[in-house]
Design an enzyme around this catalytic site. Structure first.
Site, mmCIF file in Angstrom:
data_model
loop_
_atom_site.group_PDB
_atom_site.id
_atom_site.type_symbol
_atom_site.label_atom_id
_atom_site.label_comp_id
_atom_site.label_asym_id
_atom_site.label_seq_id
_atom_site.Cartn_x
_atom_site.Cartn_y
_atom_site.Cartn_z
ATOM 1 N N ASP A 203 43.284 18.559 -20.344
ATOM 2 C CA ASP A 203 43.520 19.846 -21.015
ATOM 3 C C ASP A 203 42.747 19.977 -22.333
ATOM 4 O OD1 ASP A 203 45.093 17.940 -22.304
ATOM 5 O OD2 ASP A 203 46.876 19.208 -22.436
ATOM 6 N N HIS B 34 43.551 18.147 -14.240
ATOM 7 C CA HIS B 34 44.357 17.528 -13.183
ATOM 8 C C HIS B 34 45.621 18.361 -12.986
ATOM 9 C CE1 HIS B 34 47.206 16.299 -16.155
ATOM 10 N NE2 HIS B 34 46.178 15.939 -16.905
HETATM 11 C C1 LIG Z 1 38.717 16.383 -29.849
HETATM 12 C C2 LIG Z 1 39.809 15.419 -29.559
HETATM 13 N N1 LIG Z 1 39.573 14.115 -29.625
HETATM 14 C C3 LIG Z 1 40.547 13.242 -29.329
HETATM 15 C C4 LIG Z 1 41.773 13.666 -28.969
HETATM 16 C C5 LIG Z 1 42.832 12.654 -28.664
HETATM 17 N N2 LIG Z 1 43.491 12.924 -27.385
HETATM 18 C C6 LIG Z 1 44.790 13.215 -27.363
HETATM 19 S S1 LIG Z 1 45.261 13.537 -25.755
HETATM 20 C C7 LIG Z 1 43.720 13.212 -25.118
HETATM 21 C C8 LIG Z 1 43.404 13.268 -23.668
HETATM 22 C C9 LIG Z 1 44.210 14.290 -22.984
HETATM 23 O O1 LIG Z 1 45.447 13.760 -22.676
HETATM 24 P P1 LIG Z 1 46.749 14.633 -22.376
HETATM 25 O O2 LIG Z 1 47.192 15.402 -23.564
HETATM 26 O O3 LIG Z 1 47.685 13.703 -21.735
HETATM 27 O O4 LIG Z 1 46.168 15.718 -21.386
HETATM 28 P P2 LIG Z 1 46.241 15.852 -19.825
HETATM 29 O O5 LIG Z 1 45.706 14.557 -19.247
HETATM 30 O O6 LIG Z 1 47.654 16.105 -19.467
HETATM 31 O O7 LIG Z 1 45.370 17.022 -19.481
HETATM 32 C C10 LIG Z 1 42.869 12.900 -26.159
HETATM 33 C C11 LIG Z 1 41.444 12.576 -25.925
HETATM 34 C C12 LIG Z 1 41.980 15.058 -28.908
HETATM 35 N N3 LIG Z 1 43.170 15.607 -28.551
HETATM 36 N N4 LIG Z 1 40.996 15.923 -29.203
#
Ligand SMILES: Cc1ncc(C[n+]2csc(CCOP(=O)(O)OP(=O)(O)O)c2C)c(N)n1
Length: 467
Positions: A338, A75
């Site tokens: 990301d 995004h």
């Molecule tokens: C493999 C994995 N499982 C679970 C997580 C937990 N987790 C933290 S952030 C996130 C989603 C992404 O969110 P964000 O860091 O806000 O990224 P953005 O939407 O800005 O791209 C997840 C699934 C992780 N980072 N990695």
């Protein structure tokens, strides 16, 4: 060019309405002056093209025909998440309660500074023309997605000649969905696009664009023993410097750390940030490497389970590549987060995994992994499959740069011959087991990624989540 036209039109309109205070005019001059620091913000700041461009042409190599194109994009520019927003507000609370004149790099707070998060409803969301702090902000997620769509058409528009009706896939996070919609708007109304919103809830299991969200086995702290070794005295130094300049201000090193995120998200929301000017260039380098380390050991090659997590999507993209002759669709466009893109790139092996990053010092010669280069806001990874004479090739384009696979790049345009690529890919996914290492069965009984194949009958339209 387009931007300068927009500026002058908007500026003229506002001047005519007599609504521009002098301070705002000064702000306009600052927009666009801080792009040099985008690469140092850990991917939280506005989009920029991959700086490690080797100079390889983006053009389809002479005499070749594009057979399939896949895209996995992040995004666009956004406001902070709920948790990061709460952290930034804590620091803002300290600053806004300071009763004396500010000195030094915080002096801008004396001049009617307006905090950049004006509405809590903006948290977790894209920055847009409507919610941006400054109407002239060129870095909104909305603008980025629309510009991306136009650039995409300029680069690959010929792929749509016989395909004007097609799906676009988005994870069900609201900002991801909104970015896909802005991208669709940017493509224009000559297309008939169905936006497929694929659940990123844990219960989606393997049928997801966000395997990380269906991975209870993932442990944020798994490599804290390594990460804790990184020297963060630069944060103490920042806090000390600001407190010394401003008697009675009790900023902590945690506040200092928060100011980097504030800088990044304010750029997304306002187009510039005086907070970014608090740091020295060297502090930006130290912060940036800290972000690389965390990302490398939580969502990249430094965490052994990540190759399995990324394999969920990589296996699906391999299957699509193998079906290019039988699938009607030649273009597959998907949007996610990301961390999911980092997981995917880790499985592909396009992030160096032979050279684990050290937390003992900043390894200038040994670090090719810069988180922000791979996943800035609006990041985009293309997989190109093209045929030249009787041979077919694959290559990756990351944020506008061709990034060859290190050990397989002897084809045209530094691509990888298709059979070599499939051999290479097989080795990359050997031994991976997404369902097992993530313990997916504890949250879902969905064991297969099917949305690329059953979207036309299932019609994915999942509830949007602010996560
Ligand atoms: C493999 C994995 N499982 C679970 C997580 C937990 N987790 C933290 S952030 C996130 C989603 C992404 O969110 P964000 O860091 O806000 O990224 P953005 O939407 O800005 O791209 C997840 C699934 C992780 N980072 N990695």
């Amino acid at each position: 060019m387009f931007e300068s036209v927009v500026y002058s039109v908007l500026a003229a309109a506002l001047v005519n309405a007599g609504t521009i205070p002098l301070g705002e005019l000064a702000d306009v001059a600052k927009i666009g002056t801080q792009e040099d620091i985008f690469p140092f913000l850990g991917g939280a700041g506005p989009y920029f093209s991959f700086p490690g461009d080797y100079g390889i042409s983006r053009d389809l190599p002479e005499g070749c025909e594009m057979k399939q194109l896949q895209m996995l994009a992040r995004h666009g520019e956004r406001y902070p998440t709920y948790s990061k927003g709460a952290t930034i507000m804590k620091t803002w609370y300290k600053l806004s309660n300071y009763t004396r004149q500010f000195n030094g790099s915080l002096s801008f707070l004396n001049d009617d500074y307006e905090f950049f998060i004006r509405d809590d409803d903006d948290l977790e969301m894209e920055t847009t023309f409507a919610n941006s702090d400054n109407v002239l902000n060129p870095y909104t997620g909305e603008m980025d997605a629309k510009r991306h769509a136009r650039e995409f058409l300029a680069q690959y528009g010929y792929m749509f000649e016989n395909q004007t009706s097609f799906p676009i896939f988005a994870a069900s996070s609201e900002r991801v969905h909104d970015t896909a919609q802005y991208f669709i708007d940017g493509l224009g109304d000559q297309f008939n696009i169905s936006l497929q919103t694929v659940s990123e809830a844990m219960s989606a299991g393997a049928n997801t664009l966000s395997a990380g969200n269906a991975c209870p086995g993932w442990d944020e702290d798994a490599n804290d023993d390594i990460l804790d070794k990184y020297d963060t005295t630069y944060l103490d130094d920042i806090a000390k410097r600001l407190n010394k300049e401003n008697k009675g201000l009790n900023l902590t090193s945690k506040d200092a750390n928060t100011l980097f995120a504030w800088c990044a998200y304010e750029l997304n929301a306002r187009g510039y940030s005086d907070v970014c000017d608090i740091f020295t260039e060297d502090e930006l380098v130290r912060y940036s490497y800290g972000q690389d380390l965390v990302s490398f050991y939580q969502d990249g090659p430094g965490y052994d389970m990540i190759r399995s997590v990324g394999a969920n999507l990589f296996n699906a993209t391999l299957k699509l590549l193998k079906q290019s002759e039988t699938q009607d669709l030649k273009v597959w466009l998907s949007f996610t987060h990301d961390t999911d893109i980092l997981n995917y790139l880790t499985t592909i092996g396009i992030i160096d995994d032979k050279n684990n990053l050290t937390a003992e010092y900043v390894p200038f010669m040994g670090n090719t992994f810069h988180k922000s280069w791979y996943v800035p806001q609006g990041a985009r990874v293309y997989t190109e499959k093209f045929q030249c004479s009787n041979d077919t090739y694959v290559r990756y384009v990351i944020n506008d740069a061709v990034v060859p696979i290190e050990t397989c790049s002897t084809g045209p345009g530094f691509s990888c011959e298709i059979n070599d690529f499939y051999d290479y890919a097989e080795k990359r996914v050997a031994g991976t087991d997404f369902l097992k290492v993530c313990n997916v069965s504890s949250v879902s009984n969905v064991t297969e990624l099917t949305f690329y194949w059953d979207w036309n009958t299932t019609h994915y339209n999942d509830t949007l989540l602010k996560q």
